[in-house]
Scaffold this motif. Sequence first.
Motif, PDB file in Angstrom:
ATOM      1  N   LEU A   1       0.841  -1.199   0.000  1.00  0.00           N
ATOM      2  CA  LEU A   1       0.000   0.000   0.000  1.00  0.00           C
ATOM      3  C   LEU A   1       0.875   1.247   0.000  1.00  0.00           C
ATOM      4  CD1 LEU A   1      -2.354  -0.902   3.002  1.00  0.00           C
ATOM      5  CD2 LEU A   1      -2.950  -1.146   0.594  1.00  0.00           C
ATOM      6  N   ARG A   2       0.360   2.317  -0.595  1.00  0.00           N
ATOM      7  CA  ARG A   2       0.976   3.636  -0.420  1.00  0.00           C
ATOM      8  C   ARG A   2      -0.075   4.690  -0.712  1.00  0.00           C
ATOM      9  NH1 ARG A   2       6.797   5.230  -2.918  1.00  0.00           N
ATOM     10  NH2 ARG A   2       7.276   3.283  -1.861  1.00  0.00           N
ATOM     11  N   GLY A   3      -0.213   5.656   0.183  1.00  0.00           N
ATOM     12  CA  GLY A   3      -1.214   6.684  -0.041  1.00  0.00           C
ATOM     13  C   GLY A   3      -1.098   7.814   0.960  1.00  0.00           C
ATOM     14  N   VAL A   4      -1.962   8.802   0.782  1.00  0.00           N
ATOM     15  CA  VAL A   4      -2.008   9.957   1.677  1.00  0.00           C
ATOM     16  C   VAL A   4      -2.566   9.515   3.024  1.00  0.00           C
ATOM     17  CG1 VAL A   4      -3.075  12.224   2.035  1.00  0.00           C
ATOM     18  CG2 VAL A   4      -2.264  11.563  -0.243  1.00  0.00           C
ATOM     19  N   ILE A   5      -1.986  10.038   4.100  1.00  0.00           N
ATOM     20  CA  ILE A   5      -2.455   9.719   5.450  1.00  0.00           C
ATOM     21  C   ILE A   5      -3.797  10.414   5.700  1.00  0.00           C
ATOM     22  CG2 ILE A   5      -1.940   9.940   7.918  1.00  0.00           C
ATOM     23  CD1 ILE A   5       1.071  10.097   7.029  1.00  0.00           C
ATOM     24  N   GLY A   6      -4.743   9.701   6.266  1.00  0.00           N
ATOM     25  CA  GLY A   6      -6.040  10.294   6.580  1.00  0.00           C
ATOM     26  C   GLY A   6      -7.114   9.237   6.721  1.00  0.00           C
ATOM     27  N   ALA A   7      -8.304   9.638   7.128  1.00  0.00           N
ATOM     28  CA  ALA A   7      -9.426   8.720   7.270  1.00  0.00           C
ATOM     29  C   ALA A   7     -10.020   8.405   5.906  1.00  0.00           C
ATOM     30  CB  ALA A   7     -10.486   9.333   8.176  1.00  0.00           C
ATOM     31  N   GLY A   8     -10.436   7.148   5.727  1.00  0.00           N
ATOM     32  CA  GLY A   8     -11.053   6.754   4.464  1.00  0.00           C
ATOM     33  C   GLY A   8     -10.475   5.465   3.926  1.00  0.00           C
ATOM     34  N   THR A   9     -11.239   4.785   3.091  1.00  0.00           N
ATOM     35  CA  THR A   9     -10.788   3.511   2.517  1.00  0.00           C
ATOM     36  C   THR A   9      -9.637   3.701   1.529  1.00  0.00           C
ATOM     37  OG1 THR A   9     -12.449   3.702   0.760  1.00  0.00           O
ATOM     38  CG2 THR A   9     -13.080   2.489   2.746  1.00  0.00           C
ATOM     39  N   ASN A  10      -9.535   4.909   0.960  1.00  0.00           N
ATOM     40  CA  ASN A  10      -8.491   5.219  -0.023  1.00  0.00           C
ATOM     41  C   ASN A  10      -7.377   6.056   0.610  1.00  0.00           C
ATOM     42  OD1 ASN A  10      -7.283   5.284  -2.594  1.00  0.00           O
ATOM     43  ND2 ASN A  10      -8.291   7.211  -3.119  1.00  0.00           N
ATOM     44  N   ARG A  11      -7.129   5.824   1.888  1.00  0.00           N
ATOM     45  CA  ARG A  11      -6.113   6.562   2.630  1.00  0.00           C
ATOM     46  C   ARG A  11      -5.323   5.605   3.523  1.00  0.00           C
ATOM     47  NH1 ARG A  11      -7.402   9.782  -0.592  1.00  0.00           N
ATOM     48  NH2 ARG A  11      -7.981  11.983  -0.336  1.00  0.00           N
ATOM     49  N   MET A  12      -4.155   6.073   3.991  1.00  0.00           N
ATOM     50  CA  MET A  12      -3.358   5.309   4.958  1.00  0.00           C
ATOM     51  C   MET A  12      -3.811   5.674   6.374  1.00  0.00           C
ATOM     52  SD  MET A  12      -1.057   3.087   3.954  1.00  0.00           S
ATOM     53  CE  MET A  12       0.017   3.024   5.383  1.00  0.00           C
TER      54      MET A  12
ATOM     55  N   ILE B   1      12.908   6.233 -25.847  1.00  0.00           N
ATOM     56  CA  ILE B   1      11.874   6.882 -25.040  1.00  0.00           C
ATOM     57  C   ILE B   1      11.042   5.789 -24.383  1.00  0.00           C
ATOM     58  CG2 ILE B   1       9.823   8.374 -25.052  1.00  0.00           C
ATOM     59  CD1 ILE B   1      11.074   9.614 -27.664  1.00  0.00           C
ATOM     60  N   THR B   2      10.869   5.886 -23.070  1.00  0.00           N
ATOM     61  CA  THR B   2      10.067   4.917 -22.323  1.00  0.00           C
ATOM     62  C   THR B   2       8.960   5.667 -21.590  1.00  0.00           C
ATOM     63  OG1 THR B   2      12.071   3.598 -21.959  1.00  0.00           O
ATOM     64  CG2 THR B   2      10.146   3.055 -20.623  1.00  0.00           C
ATOM     65  N   VAL B   3       7.745   5.137 -21.660  1.00  0.00           N
ATOM     66  CA  VAL B   3       6.591   5.771 -21.006  1.00  0.00           C
ATOM     67  C   VAL B   3       5.909   4.747 -20.117  1.00  0.00           C
ATOM     68  CG1 VAL B   3       4.489   7.135 -21.356  1.00  0.00           C
ATOM     69  CG2 VAL B   3       6.268   7.120 -23.125  1.00  0.00           C
ATOM     70  N   ARG B   4       5.608   5.149 -18.883  1.00  0.00           N
ATOM     71  CA  ARG B   4       4.876   4.258 -17.977  1.00  0.00           C
ATOM     72  C   ARG B   4       4.185   5.067 -16.883  1.00  0.00           C
ATOM     73  NH1 ARG B   4       6.796   2.868 -12.889  1.00  0.00           N
ATOM     74  NH2 ARG B   4       8.746   3.856 -12.299  1.00  0.00           N
ATOM     75  N   PRO B   5       3.040   4.594 -16.395  1.00  0.00           N
ATOM     76  CA  PRO B   5       2.439   5.222 -15.218  1.00  0.00           C
ATOM     77  C   PRO B   5       3.234   4.834 -13.977  1.00  0.00           C
ATOM     78  CG  PRO B   5       0.861   3.826 -16.418  1.00  0.00           C
ATOM     79  CD  PRO B   5       2.217   3.501 -16.911  1.00  0.00           C
ATOM     80  N   SER B   6       3.317   5.728 -12.997  1.00  0.00           N
ATOM     81  CA  SER B   6       3.954   5.382 -11.731  1.00  0.00           C
ATOM     82  C   SER B   6       3.105   4.340 -11.012  1.00  0.00           C
ATOM     83  CB  SER B   6       4.094   6.627 -10.847  1.00  0.00           C
ATOM     84  OG  SER B   6       4.486   6.267  -9.540  1.00  0.00           O
ATOM     85  N   GLY B   7       3.778   3.426 -10.329  1.00  0.00           N
ATOM     86  CA  GLY B   7       3.042   2.413  -9.569  1.00  0.00           C
ATOM     87  C   GLY B   7       2.658   2.881  -8.180  1.00  0.00           C
ATOM     88  N   THR B   8       3.198   4.027  -7.737  1.00  0.00           N
ATOM     89  CA  THR B   8       2.981   4.460  -6.353  1.00  0.00           C
ATOM     90  C   THR B   8       2.426   5.870  -6.215  1.00  0.00           C
ATOM     91  OG1 THR B   8       5.293   5.188  -6.239  1.00  0.00           O
ATOM     92  CG2 THR B   8       4.809   2.958  -5.463  1.00  0.00           C
TER      93      THR B   8
END
Length: 567
Positions: free
Chosen positions: A45-56, A525-532
């Motif tokens: 997992l990695r995310g912004v700290i805080g309340a919620g299912t989509n948070r740390m 040239i390499t293109v990719r979305p960040s995983g984190t």
Amino acid sequence: MEYKQMYNRWMNFDEKTREELLSIKDEKEILDRFYKDLEFGTGGLRGVIGAGTNRMNIYTVRRATQGLANYILKKDIKNPSVAIAFDSRLYSDVFAKEAALVLNANGIKTYMYEELRPTPMLSFAVRELQATSGIVITASHNPKEYNGYKVYWNDGGQITEEHAKGILDEIQRVDYEDIKTCEYDFAKNTGLFNFIDESVEDKYIELVKELIINKELVKNVGQQMKIIYTPLHGTGNKPVRRVLKEIGFENVEVVAEQEMPDYNFSTVKYPNPEEHEVFKIAIEMARKDDIDLILGTDPDCDRVGVVVKNDSGEYVVLTGNQTGVLLTEYMLSQLKENKKMPENPMVIKTIVTTELAREICRYYDVEIIDVLTGFKYIGEKIKEYEGKKNFILGFEESYGYLSGSFVRDKDGVIACALICEMAAWYKSRGMSLYDGINEIYKKYGYYKEGLKSVTLKGIEGNERIKNIMEDMRNDSPLKIAGQEVVVVKDYLKGIEKDLKDGKEKSINLPKSNVIQLWLIDKSLITVRPSGTEPKIKFYFAAVGNDIEEVNKKISKMEEETMEFCKL
């Protein structure tokens, strides 16, 4: 469950969570916090700290840990255990303890470092303690608002795709009411909760010291060298300074303002050694005392930035690629010179890391292996070839390096020791690391790499990133910077296509959302979305006859790629 229903459910978790949620007046913010679960990817997992299912927060940490516990218990492993470490970020120590107590409540023993320690030392502890798994609470070099939860398996490497999928399946079955936890006193008194003994760290330090190739040279030249080190408010302070002192570098000065753990990272905007601004204080110190070398590690001490004096007397930050090729040239040349080169040696790099490393390996007749972006893949290759090939060095352009096989993740402590040894060797020849990289360019050709990261936040940003990747995949440009695109590699489809003859062949790597465009002059040239992070990343690489030529190529490639992507 609709996001508003989940929001209302969380309002009843505890008073602190309720107060935080009530303070949010923006409906978009509530949606972003609850429209999905914080994603458990291949690293955790990695995310912004805080309340919620989509948070740390303690609830998302507990839920992930219950899923991990269920996965471990289904493996029917005798006496399962998990090693745990944490960094200096907000709530890292709290999240680490919460994870331990969930595991303990499920009958799984835990071994936790008593205070903050680098991520690579967790990797080592997993191996040394023969633990089933490992957890480290860190968001690495992310902004201060973030925290994270990385999972390791019994080889000390980050979990493989197979384990990640299995753990994710278990997490998705866990409702918040299903989570088990227990009191700390109970866990401690019953022997379920344990602190990691100091002897584990002592053994790690000794193994790092054994990696030094020219021990006598370090003892002789190390005393003359002046080094400044900054842990950037993170975990590296004690182990890095201890190792450097014990191998012979006695003149190491720490940046006092950045020495102590600080979850606000108060002296920097981002605690990332890739950001040149983090070295501002160190460089001011260096100018007053003619310092040979500046080193800086990120908060969990798995990345290292290097600052050296150029031929104009100014201090400049080396790129991750430059430090990597310096280490490659130094280690291979010295192993060969000292007749210490093992049989079947190998170097491992990621697909977005400089191709100059390939030229160096070819010169020393050493095999080089490419893996997907992410150091976990380097760790997997070390395991795959154990007993068949001898691992010398692994590195990626984002300041991650590893030598030795007792750790299975990038290691800032090991890297600091080897970089200082290398700097001592160049100093013994009357050269700096800056001179060293120019010597390499003259020997192998001029290579230059650039990275452009574009942040696109939220639901709309996520959709934009998807669209850019689809455009690059299905309608990529045929010419960039005046150079014809000759090969397109699609790592998601696992296909490499030659645009000249239309022939296709398979890419023998795991599937990943990455597109590479190879130009006729060997530029890339390499293109990719960040995983984190909510970012899309563009990597540019050029080769030419001199620095001016490659600088122009990189600039033109970036400009035209951004135009194509409408960024």
